[in-house]
Design a protein around this motif. Structure first.
Motif, mmCIF file in Angstrom:
data_model
loop_
_atom_site.group_PDB
_atom_site.id
_atom_site.type_symbol
_atom_site.label_atom_id
_atom_site.label_comp_id
_atom_site.label_asym_id
_atom_site.label_seq_id
_atom_site.Cartn_x
_atom_site.Cartn_y
_atom_site.Cartn_z
ATOM 1 N N ARG A 65 0.951 -1.065 0.420
ATOM 2 C CA ARG A 65 -0.107 0.103 -0.224
ATOM 3 C C ARG A 65 0.580 1.217 0.222
ATOM 4 O O ARG A 65 1.930 1.291 0.736
ATOM 5 C CB ARG A 65 -0.944 -0.077 1.331
ATOM 6 N N ASN A 66 0.292 2.468 -0.673
ATOM 7 C CA ASN A 66 1.238 3.330 -0.191
ATOM 8 C C ASN A 66 1.123 4.487 0.248
ATOM 9 O O ASN A 66 1.829 5.110 0.377
ATOM 10 C CB ASN A 66 0.636 4.601 -1.844
ATOM 11 N N ASP A 67 0.453 3.817 1.836
ATOM 12 C CA ASP A 67 0.433 4.340 3.025
ATOM 13 C C ASP A 67 1.202 3.254 4.202
ATOM 14 O O ASP A 67 1.253 3.932 5.145
ATOM 15 C CB ASP A 67 -0.879 5.463 3.512
ATOM 16 N N VAL A 68 1.992 3.384 3.969
ATOM 17 C CA VAL A 68 2.395 1.594 4.937
ATOM 18 C C VAL A 68 4.264 1.242 4.219
ATOM 19 O O VAL A 68 4.108 1.786 2.469
ATOM 20 C CB VAL A 68 1.939 0.338 4.263
ATOM 21 N N ILE A 92 4.251 0.048 9.868
ATOM 22 C CA ILE A 92 4.631 1.160 9.761
ATOM 23 C C ILE A 92 3.736 2.221 8.810
ATOM 24 O O ILE A 92 3.887 1.464 7.319
ATOM 25 C CB ILE A 92 6.174 1.322 9.238
ATOM 26 N N THR A 93 2.351 3.386 9.346
ATOM 27 C CA THR A 93 1.686 3.301 8.269
ATOM 28 C C THR A 93 1.707 4.936 8.438
ATOM 29 O O THR A 93 1.881 5.609 9.900
ATOM 30 C CB THR A 93 0.968 2.713 7.892
ATOM 31 N N SER A 94 0.884 5.848 7.641
ATOM 32 C CA SER A 94 0.356 7.015 8.126
ATOM 33 C C SER A 94 -1.389 6.911 8.669
ATOM 34 O O SER A 94 -2.028 7.728 8.653
ATOM 35 C CB SER A 94 0.431 7.620 7.275
ATOM 36 N N TRP A 125 16.385 0.344 17.562
ATOM 37 C CA TRP A 125 16.136 1.140 17.192
ATOM 38 C C TRP A 125 15.294 0.982 15.505
ATOM 39 O O TRP A 125 15.887 -0.094 14.934
ATOM 40 C CB TRP A 125 17.151 2.296 15.893
ATOM 41 N N ILE A 126 14.342 1.477 15.486
ATOM 42 C CA ILE A 126 13.497 1.073 14.220
ATOM 43 C C ILE A 126 13.254 2.666 12.932
ATOM 44 O O ILE A 126 13.352 3.246 14.234
ATOM 45 C CB ILE A 126 12.373 0.688 14.538
ATOM 46 N N GLU A 127 13.926 2.721 11.929
ATOM 47 C CA GLU A 127 13.552 3.669 10.887
ATOM 48 C C GLU A 127 12.107 4.244 10.296
ATOM 49 O O GLU A 127 11.589 2.926 10.622
ATOM 50 C CB GLU A 127 14.253 4.146 10.006
ATOM 51 N N VAL A 128 11.254 5.674 11.152
ATOM 52 C CA VAL A 128 9.938 5.384 10.976
ATOM 53 C C VAL A 128 10.239 7.094 10.233
ATOM 54 O O VAL A 128 10.173 7.531 9.962
ATOM 55 C CB VAL A 128 8.568 5.182 12.318
ATOM 56 N N PRO A 129 9.245 6.949 8.823
ATOM 57 C CA PRO A 129 9.450 7.430 7.795
ATOM 58 C C PRO A 129 8.561 8.927 8.660
ATOM 59 O O PRO A 129 7.642 8.460 8.852
ATOM 60 C CB PRO A 129 8.877 7.684 6.649
ATOM 61 N N GLU A 130 8.653 10.168 8.083
ATOM 62 C CA GLU A 130 8.124 11.331 8.792
ATOM 63 C C GLU A 130 7.533 10.901 8.298
ATOM 64 O O GLU A 130 6.504 10.815 6.955
ATOM 65 C CB GLU A 130 8.896 12.791 7.958
ATOM 66 N N GLY A 131 5.810 11.629 9.014
ATOM 67 C CA GLY A 131 4.779 11.841 8.993
ATOM 68 C C GLY A 131 4.083 10.284 8.729
ATOM 69 O O GLY A 131 3.055 9.739 8.889
#
Length: 140
Positions: A65-68, A92-94, A125-131
């Motif tokens: 999905r684009n929001d994941v 990890i999603t918006s 540590w886990i990278e979570v994109p902005e937004g």
């Protein structure tokens, strides 16, 4: 290296995963599902119990999905000698937890979804994109 040897090495990279003080490994879908044919390793209380490959296919669709940005498997325990166990995944999603829950087919829907990190569980540590943010999906 067999799939079991590979996942055993990944799961225990921070120490004994069955020790509550050990960082909980978060594995990619591929790391958890490739070579996994053990019923009950995930979604163990879902009836009828789906195969790991059916769950893998469903989670791949969510990850596309684009929001994941990612879907990760949290290893909860490794007390079965055949494969580690998970009762939680992180998306990890918006999207909201309610939206994430709606993405699951009814027969494998998690019991609960919530935003944020599990209390009393350290994943490192886990990278979570902005937004975006983690949504935990949990099966009882």
């Amino acid at each position: 290296m067999t799939p079991l040897e590979r996942i055993t090495q990944l799961v225990n990279i921070n120490g004994d995963v069955n020790d509550p003080d050990t960082l909980r490994p978060l594995l990619s879908l591929e790391d958890f599902f490739i070579g996994n044919n053990i019923l009950g390793s995930i979604c163990c209380n879902v009836t009828p119990e789906p195969s790991p490959q059916a769950i893998y296919h469903h989670l791949q669709k969510i990850r596309e999905r684009n929001d994941v940005s990612d879907v990760l498997i949290e290893i909860t325990m490794f007390d079965d000698p055949d494969w580690p166990f998970s009762d939680s995944i992180l998306v990890i999603t918006s999207a909201s937890p309610e939206e994430v829950q709606s993405w699951f087919a009814e027969e494998i829907a998690p019991d609960e979804c919530w935003e944020g990190w599990s209390e009393d569980t350290d994943h490192g540590w886990i990278e979570v994109p902005e937004g975006m943010h983690p949504v935990i999906c949990w099966w009882d």
